[in-house]
Design an enzyme around this catalytic site. Structure first.
Site, short mmCIF file in Angstrom:
data_model
loop_
_atom_site.label_atom_id
_atom_site.label_comp_id
_atom_site.label_asym_id
_atom_site.label_seq_id
_atom_site.Cartn_x
_atom_site.Cartn_y
_atom_site.Cartn_z
N CYS A 24 15.58 -5.84 4.44
CA CYS A 24 16.84 -6.40 4.96
C CYS A 24 17.97 -5.40 4.74
O CYS A 24 18.82 -5.20 5.63
CB CYS A 24 17.18 -7.72 4.27
N ASP A 44 7.84 5.85 7.11
CA ASP A 44 7.44 5.42 5.76
C ASP A 44 7.73 6.54 4.76
O ASP A 44 7.46 7.71 5.04
CB ASP A 44 5.94 5.07 5.76
N HIS A 47 6.36 -6.49 8.30
CA HIS A 47 6.48 -5.17 8.92
C HIS A 47 5.12 -4.75 9.46
O HIS A 47 4.08 -5.10 8.89
CB HIS A 47 7.00 -4.12 7.93
P1 AMP Z 1 3.23 -2.77 2.40
O1 AMP Z 1 2.55 -2.23 1.18
O2 AMP Z 1 2.30 -3.11 3.52
O3 AMP Z 1 4.15 -3.91 2.05
O4 AMP Z 1 4.10 -1.59 2.97
C1 AMP Z 1 5.35 -1.25 2.45
C2 AMP Z 1 5.58 0.17 2.84
O5 AMP Z 1 6.95 0.45 2.67
C3 AMP Z 1 4.82 1.21 1.99
O6 AMP Z 1 3.98 1.98 2.86
C4 AMP Z 1 5.92 2.05 1.36
O7 AMP Z 1 5.58 3.41 1.28
C5 AMP Z 1 7.08 1.80 2.30
N1 AMP Z 1 8.41 1.94 1.72
C6 AMP Z 1 8.83 1.49 0.52
N2 AMP Z 1 10.13 1.77 0.35
C7 AMP Z 1 10.54 2.41 1.47
C8 AMP Z 1 11.79 2.97 1.91
N3 AMP Z 1 12.88 2.91 1.16
N4 AMP Z 1 11.81 3.57 3.12
C9 AMP Z 1 10.71 3.65 3.89
N5 AMP Z 1 9.51 3.13 3.54
C10 AMP Z 1 9.42 2.52 2.35
#
Ligand code: AMP
Length: 113
Positions: A8, A31, A99
């Protein structure tokens, strides 16, 4: 809850991210810990915790439409790509805001780990 949520805060611009696409409904960002040469997250602006909580088919259509557009924009549409919705604990979901991962630029193994 939503005001504490990482995605968010990214969608509102409060936390910076590498944006690759955005519209009124969704934002697509790179990512921070890429698992493939192309690894983009498509995030709806509205806070929905996971696929389990989705009530609007139109929201899913918007997310998938942006995933498809990102794949084209990133040059992986023809070679192939994977769209993943990790959901809850066994699904490996770490950020509790819906996502889609768009992954490509290399061959994807099956079954997933
Ligand atoms: P999930 O584990 O499916 O919930 O995916 C969450 C994803 O968000 C992971 O692949 C993380 O590397 C990514 N992530 C976490 N923080 C950030 C951020 N600040 N900007 C971009 N990606 C992020």
């Amino acid at each position: 809850m939503a005001d504490q949520c990482l995605f968010c805060r990214i969608a509102s611009g409060e936390i910076p991210a590498k944006i690759v696409a955005e519209d009124a409904t969704c934002i697509a960002i790179r990512d921070v810990n890429p698992q493939a040469p192309v690894h983009v997250l498509v995030i709806p602006r509205a806070h929905v915790a996971s696929l389990n909580e989705v009530t609007s088919p139109a929201l899913m259509a918007d997310v998938l439409q942006m995933a498809r557009e990102v794949a084209k924009q990133e040059g992986i549409a023809a070679s192939g790509y994977r769209v993943v919705f990790n959901t809850n604990s066994d699904g490996g979901q770490s950020v509790i805001h819906l996502h889609a991962h768009v992954l490509g630029g290399r061959h994807m193994g099956w079954p997933p780990g």
